[in-house]
Design an enzyme around this catalytic site. Structure first.
Site, PDB file in Angstrom:
ATOM      1  CG  HIS A   1      -3.958  -1.587  -1.488  1.00 54.49           C
ATOM      2  ND1 HIS A   1      -5.244  -2.313  -1.472  1.00 54.49           N
ATOM      3  CD2 HIS A   1      -4.427  -0.527  -0.482  1.00 54.49           C
ATOM      4  CE1 HIS A   1      -6.063  -1.904  -0.906  1.00 54.49           C
ATOM      5  NE2 HIS A   1      -5.544  -0.768  -0.153  1.00 54.49           N
TER       6      HIS A   1
ATOM      7  CG  MET B   1     -11.391   3.841   1.601  1.00 53.78           C
ATOM      8  SD  MET B   1      -9.804   3.966   2.502  1.00 53.78           S
ATOM      9  CE  MET B   1      -8.805   3.745   0.928  1.00 53.78           C
TER      10      MET B   1
ATOM     11  CG  ASP C   1      -5.090   2.901   0.759  1.00 53.90           C
ATOM     12  OD1 ASP C   1      -5.912   2.267   0.980  1.00 53.90           O
ATOM     13  OD2 ASP C   1      -4.106   2.569   1.419  1.00 53.90           O
TER      14      ASP C   1
ATOM     15  CG  ASP D   1      -5.981  -2.369   3.383  1.00 57.03           C
ATOM     16  OD1 ASP D   1      -5.080  -2.164   4.056  1.00 57.03           O
ATOM     17  OD2 ASP D   1      -6.911  -1.551   2.771  1.00 57.03           O
TER      18      ASP D   1
ATOM     19  CB  SER E   1      -0.896  -0.133   1.139  1.00 54.38           C
ATOM     20  OG  SER E   1      -1.404   1.127   1.483  1.00 54.38           O
TER      21      SER E   1
ATOM     22  CG  MET F   1      -8.267   7.500   1.397  1.00 49.33           C
ATOM     23  SD  MET F   1      -7.540   7.819   3.020  1.00 49.33           S
ATOM     24  CE  MET F   1      -6.751   6.334   3.143  1.00 49.33           C
TER      25      MET F   1
ATOM     26  CG  HIS G   1      -9.285   0.493  -0.505  1.00 51.91           C
ATOM     27  ND1 HIS G   1      -8.453   0.483   0.625  1.00 51.91           N
ATOM     28  CD2 HIS G   1     -10.483   0.704  -0.310  1.00 51.91           C
ATOM     29  CE1 HIS G   1      -9.621   0.560   1.619  1.00 51.91           C
ATOM     30  NE2 HIS G   1     -10.831   0.525   1.148  1.00 51.91           N
TER      31      HIS G   1
ATOM     32  CG  MET H   1     -11.744  -2.039   5.094  1.00 42.70           C
ATOM     33  SD  MET H   1     -10.015  -1.720   4.348  1.00 42.70           S
ATOM     34  CE  MET H   1      -9.059  -0.863   5.439  1.00 42.70           C
TER      35      MET H   1
HETATM   36  C1  DX5 Z   1      -6.444   2.449   5.548  1.00 44.34           C
HETATM   37  C2  DX5 Z   1      -6.131   1.794   3.983  1.00 44.34           C
HETATM   38  C3  DX5 Z   1      -4.970   0.908   4.286  1.00 44.34           C
HETATM   39  C4  DX5 Z   1      -3.632   1.558   4.625  1.00 44.34           C
HETATM   40  C5  DX5 Z   1      -3.041   0.298   5.533  1.00 44.34           C
HETATM   41  O1  DX5 Z   1      -7.452   3.027   5.132  1.00 44.34           O
HETATM   42  O2  DX5 Z   1      -7.178   1.348   3.514  1.00 44.34           O
HETATM   43  O3  DX5 Z   1      -4.572   0.284   2.823  1.00 44.34           O
HETATM   44  O4  DX5 Z   1      -2.854   2.096   3.640  1.00 44.34           O
HETATM   45  O5  DX5 Z   1      -2.208   0.847   6.305  1.00 44.34           O
HETATM   46  P1  DX5 Z   1      -1.337  -0.157   7.408  1.00 44.34           P
HETATM   47  O6  DX5 Z   1      -0.657  -1.240   6.772  1.00 44.34           O
HETATM   48  O7  DX5 Z   1      -0.355   0.748   8.141  1.00 44.34           O
HETATM   49  O8  DX5 Z   1      -2.465  -0.365   8.291  1.00 44.34           O
HETATM   50 ZN    ZN Z   2      -6.455   0.169   1.604  1.00 38.58          ZN
END
Ligand code: DX5
Ligand code: ZN
Length: 233
Positions: free
Chosen positions: A35, A70, A37, A192, A10, A39, A68, A159
């Site tokens: 991956h 969000m 993220d 994740d 990620s 947001m 991903h 999650m």
């Molecule tokens: C959280 C993300 C994860 C995050 C994981 O909202 O979706 O993908 O990057 O981070 P770690 O591995 O540090 O928990």
């Molecule tokens: Zn994620």
């Protein structure tokens, strides 16, 4: 379902000033996927990455890229992330239902919903597939497994933290969902949030085979060793 464990890096915890260098370090360390993220500051309280960054990643790696999302109204953005070069598009089921009373306002997190509009979710999963991409649902810790939709998914992402930030603590209570999934679902099972060498064994035991990691991997002084350790579990 595959039996091998895949590690998905990620990039939320990568050094954005040296992103390409970090991508190459991951490739050399035997990472299997990236991956990303994405947001929007509404679905989660953080703002991160749009399709432009996915395009940059696409130019710099041949490994599969999962996005991903969000973000609210993910259906609108599917085309943008698909065209930017994502191979897998992961959409949160909580985008398809009315907020519960404990999080009625747009800025109350984590978002929990009364129910899920399955036809709308199904339509967006189909849209992802029409673009030739793999369609995943993502399920927050507070959301039950949405079994009625599994036939429409290539994968499910459970999650193990409330989404929004890297570096949070793993929530073992979500493992019952992973365990149930491995009994009834043939596609990819990813997990994740808070994954590291201590938490990964329980996740794998429960049935997860794609481990997504940000802070453990990029926070380690030896990225390659950290990746090897996770793979060897
Ligand atoms: C959280 C993300 C994860 C995050 C994981 O909202 O979706 O993908 O990057 O981070 P770690 O591995 O540090 O928990
Ligand atoms: Zn994620």
């Amino acid at each position: 379902m595959s039996n091998t464990i895949e590690i998905s890096a990620s990039i939320l915890s990568a050094d954005f000033g040296h992103l390409v260098r970090d991508v190459k370090r991951c490739e050399e360390a035997g990472i299997d996927r990236f991956h990303i993220d994405c947001m929007d500051g509404h679905f989660v309280p953080n703002l991160t990455i749009g399709p432009i960054m996915v395009e940059t990643m696409r130019k710099n790696t041949k490994l599969p890229i999962e996005t991903h999302l969000m973000i609210e109204n993910p259906g609108y953005y599917i085309e943008h992330y698909a065209k930017a070069g994502a191979d897998i598009i992961q959409i949160q089921v909580e985008c398809y239902g009315p907020r519960k009373s404990n999080c009625r306002q747009w800025n109350q997190w984590p978002k929990e919903v009364e129910n899920i509009d399955l036809p709308a979710l199904r339509a967006d999963l189909k849209k992802i597939k029409i673009f030739g991409k793999k369609a995943f649902i993502v399920i927050n810790p507070g959301t039950p497994l949405c079994e009625e939709i599994l036939n429409d998914c290539d994968g499910v992402l459970i999650m193990s933290v409330n989404p929004g930030f890297a570096g949070q603590k793993f929530m073992p209570e979500v493992l019952s969902k992973v365990d149930r999934l491995q009994k009834i679902f043939d596609g990819d099972i990813a997990i994740d949030g808070g994954i590291n060498a201590q938490t990964a064994p329980a996740a794998i035991d429960a049935g997860a085979h794609v481990l997504i990691t940000a802070s453990y991997l990029f926070g380690s002084p030896h990225l390659a060793q950290a990746a090897r350790l996770l793979k060897s579990i």
